[in-house]
Every structure is written in C-alpha cells, then in structure tokens.
Design an enzyme around this catalytic site. Structure first.
Site, mmCIF file in Angstrom:
data_model
loop_
_atom_site.group_PDB
_atom_site.id
_atom_site.type_symbol
_atom_site.label_atom_id
_atom_site.label_comp_id
_atom_site.label_asym_id
_atom_site.label_seq_id
_atom_site.Cartn_x
_atom_site.Cartn_y
_atom_site.Cartn_z
ATOM 1 N N CYS A 205 0.838 -1.213 0.000
ATOM 2 C CA CYS A 205 0.000 0.000 0.000
ATOM 3 C C CYS A 205 0.865 1.252 0.000
ATOM 4 O O CYS A 205 0.578 2.215 -0.710
ATOM 5 C CB CYS A 205 -0.926 -0.024 1.213
ATOM 6 S SG CYS A 205 -2.083 1.369 1.299
ATOM 7 N N CYS B 229 -6.275 -3.949 6.998
ATOM 8 C CA CYS B 229 -7.469 -3.103 7.023
ATOM 9 C C CYS B 229 -8.624 -3.683 6.218
ATOM 10 O O CYS B 229 -9.788 -3.455 6.546
ATOM 11 C CB CYS B 229 -7.127 -1.700 6.532
ATOM 12 S SG CYS B 229 -6.689 -1.588 4.784
#
Length: 361
Positions: A101, A198
C-alpha cells in the site's frame, strides 16, 4: 510548500499535519477512501480504513483549520493491494499488504495526483527520518523511537518519492505525540493504534481468503512425506507458523512442529522442527533503491519482517536481484516478504524475497 497531508484518522497523521502547519506549509488534508463498499472494511479502532476513521480525520482537519477532502482510491487499492494479496497467497508466498500500500497507493498514486494538482509533496505520520546527503540526495533513516520505526515498510520508496515526502514524526516518540495531540485539542489523542490488515473486516485472514478462493483440500505432511491430516486451503498457513496446525499426534521427540514449506499447486504443507526453519542466505528480486544503486558487495544489516530483528549480512547486488548471506541466522522467513537493506540507520533499498537457503542440521 503546498503539501497534501495524508490523514488516516489516527493520532500520528493528525499530529504530522499539525506540525506541517506550524512549519508554515500550505496544508490540505486528504483522507483516502480505499473500499468500494466502506462497510465491508473494518469498523472501530483496529484497522485504518473504517468509516469512523474518515470522520476522525475530518474533525482533526477542522481543529487545524485546513481544507479537507476525501480521495476515492478504491479502484487502485483493489487492483494493487487486495488482488496482489490474494495472488501472492495463491502462489504460496506471504505478502505484506501494508508495504504494498505504501509503495503503490500512498507514495505512488497519491503523490502522483498531488504533484499533478500542483502540490509540492505529501506529509504522512510515518515514523522515519529524512536527511539531506552531501551529494544533494535525500536519505531515509530509522526513527528515533525504534519501537515505532516504520522505515521497513517505507523501504520501497525511491529517491524521487523521498524528495517529495515529509515525515514530521521521525524524531519523536509515540508518548510525546499523544501528549502533543492532547495539547492541541485533537480528539484522536488516545485513539488506539491500528492493527491487522485493514481490508480483512474481522481480522480472520484465513477465513477471508477462504471466502475469496473457496476450499482447496491438501495435506499436512511431515518431512518424510507422511500425511498428518488434511486441510481446506494452504492459504491458511505461513512459513514458521506453529499455532493452529491441529495435528493431534505429537512429533516423535515431543517438540512443537512448525510450517517449513508450502507447495501451492498440490496444497501440500510440510511441517517439522524449528531448527529446520533456520535460514542463512536468501535471494531477492525486484530491488528498489532509496538512492544511488549500490554496486558490488555490501557489508550491512537487513530486516526481514516489519517488526523483526536486524541481521548482520553481506549483500551482493546486480541489476535484477540481490543475494544475501546472513552472518547470524534468521528463522521462519517466507518468500514474498521484503528484505530491507540498511547501512547503519540509513535505508539503502529493498527487495522481495524469492527463495531462502537453510543450514543443513
């Protein structure tokens, strides 16, 4: 400077944005919407991409008196992070989605968009330090607070990205950051740190992968090839795993067994004693360098997990790969993880672990 402050909704990014304002930068707060269906991501404080986080980020921006926007990066996140996570597990590797990410979303897509919009850089709440080198390049170093240091997951950043990044928290410990947030009246001052992945809503990685990939039976075997039990998916296991194997029958010597190898095509998971996890060398591919590309052989240290130890090492570099010899062994290192190379506290670069070599015992 005109800068974007990436505001996750946590205390670190809020204080980083505040410090950028104090330093006289023209700051605009941005929260990244990473889910195509926000309710499918984690709620509460365990993750970093929940609906509540967006509200916390907006309130922090209001306290600081800065403009605030939400950028929809859900398509990029799905393509570059979520799909990559699934593909890596399918191939029997162990990915680090937070590192991915940072590489593809926070410091590629976001920075590219910020520069295209006329901003000069991006501010984040990562714990790392940037220093100007004698030759004018930007060096990244470990944070002062080694317990919070995030240089490992930032080891994928290039010189161009570092030159447009600001990490205001690198010289501060977490306790001081929370105290500062309290003094500034930021409601997130005591918000718990984010944990887990997440996009896995309940923290059950294996269950999430099973829903995506479906069951795929295979066998857990010992090093002699004897089947110990069947399983419903090799993606539920990682190299070095001890807990959750549910083998029933103890090893002949009575010692715990660990996952030694995962064969993705057949789904065979091989288990054995911890000493057979020992790794003294590894090969890395897709190297990314934080500054000048090193040549020849480096005497350095490497870190092989996000919260792992440093290992003294000798690293040989060529154009497409690195070969690492560890001077003190590592255990449970899996293909797909990142090897980040350090010269003292300075990040030299990183590579993706392709294979490891173990000491024969």
């Amino acid at each position: 400077m005109r800068v974007i402050a990436a505001m996750s909704g946590g205390v670190d990014s809020a204080v980083a944005a505040a410090r950028a304002v104090d330093e006289g930068h023209d700051v605009t707060g941005v929260h990244l919407a990473l889910s195509r269906n926000p309710r499918s991501y984690r709620s509460g404080a365990r993750g970093c991409c929940s609906i509540e986080d967006a509200g916390d980020a907006r309130r922090a921006a209001d306290v600081l008196g800065i403009p605030f926007y939400v950028w929809d990066m859900s398509e990029e996140f799905a393509d570059e992070v979520v799909d990559d996570f699934v593909a890596e597990y399918t191939a029997g590797r162990t990915p680090n989605p937070c590192l991915r990410c940072n590489e593809k979303i926070k410091f590629a897509a976001v920075l590219d968009r910020a520069l295209a919009l006329g901003f000069d850089g991006v501010v984040t709440g990562h714990y790392a330090q940037l220093r100007a080198a004698h030759d004018g390049t930007v060096e990244m170093h470990r944070a002062i607070d080694h317990g919070k240091d995030q240089s490992y997951v930032l080891g994928v950043l290039t010189q161009e990205q570092l030159a447009h990044s600001l990490f205001p928290l690198g010289g501060t410990d977490k306790t001081s950051v929370r105290a500062e947030a309290e003094q500034r009246g930021l409601q997130v001052a005591q918000k718990p740190d984010s944990h887990d992945i997440c996009f896995v809503a309940d923290g059950d990685n294996a269950g999430w992968l099973r829903d995506k990939l479906g069951p795929k039976q295979g066998a857990i075997v010992d090093e002699d090839g004897e089947t110990l039990r069947e399983h419903d998916g090799a993606y539920a296991f990682t190299i070095g795993q001890r807990r959750g194997l549910r083998l029933g029958v103890p090893a002949d010597d009575g010692k715990p067994r660990f996952v030694l190898d995962i064969e993705p095509v057949s789904g065979t998971v091989t288990v054995g004693p911890r000493e057979h996890l020992r790794v003294d060398a590894l090969d890395g591919i897709k190297p990314l360098w934080s500054g000048r590309v090193p040549g020849g052989r480096l005497d350095c240290t490497v870190q092989l997990r996000a919260h792992g130890d440093e290992h003294a090492a000798s690293v040989e570099v060529d154009e497409s790969e690195v070969r690492v010899e560890l001077r003190d062994p590592a255990y449970g290192i899996a293909p797909g993880q990142a090897c980040v190379i350090y010269d003292g506290t300075r990040v030299v670069g990183s590579a993706t672990i392709a294979q490891t070599r173990r000491v024969t015992v």
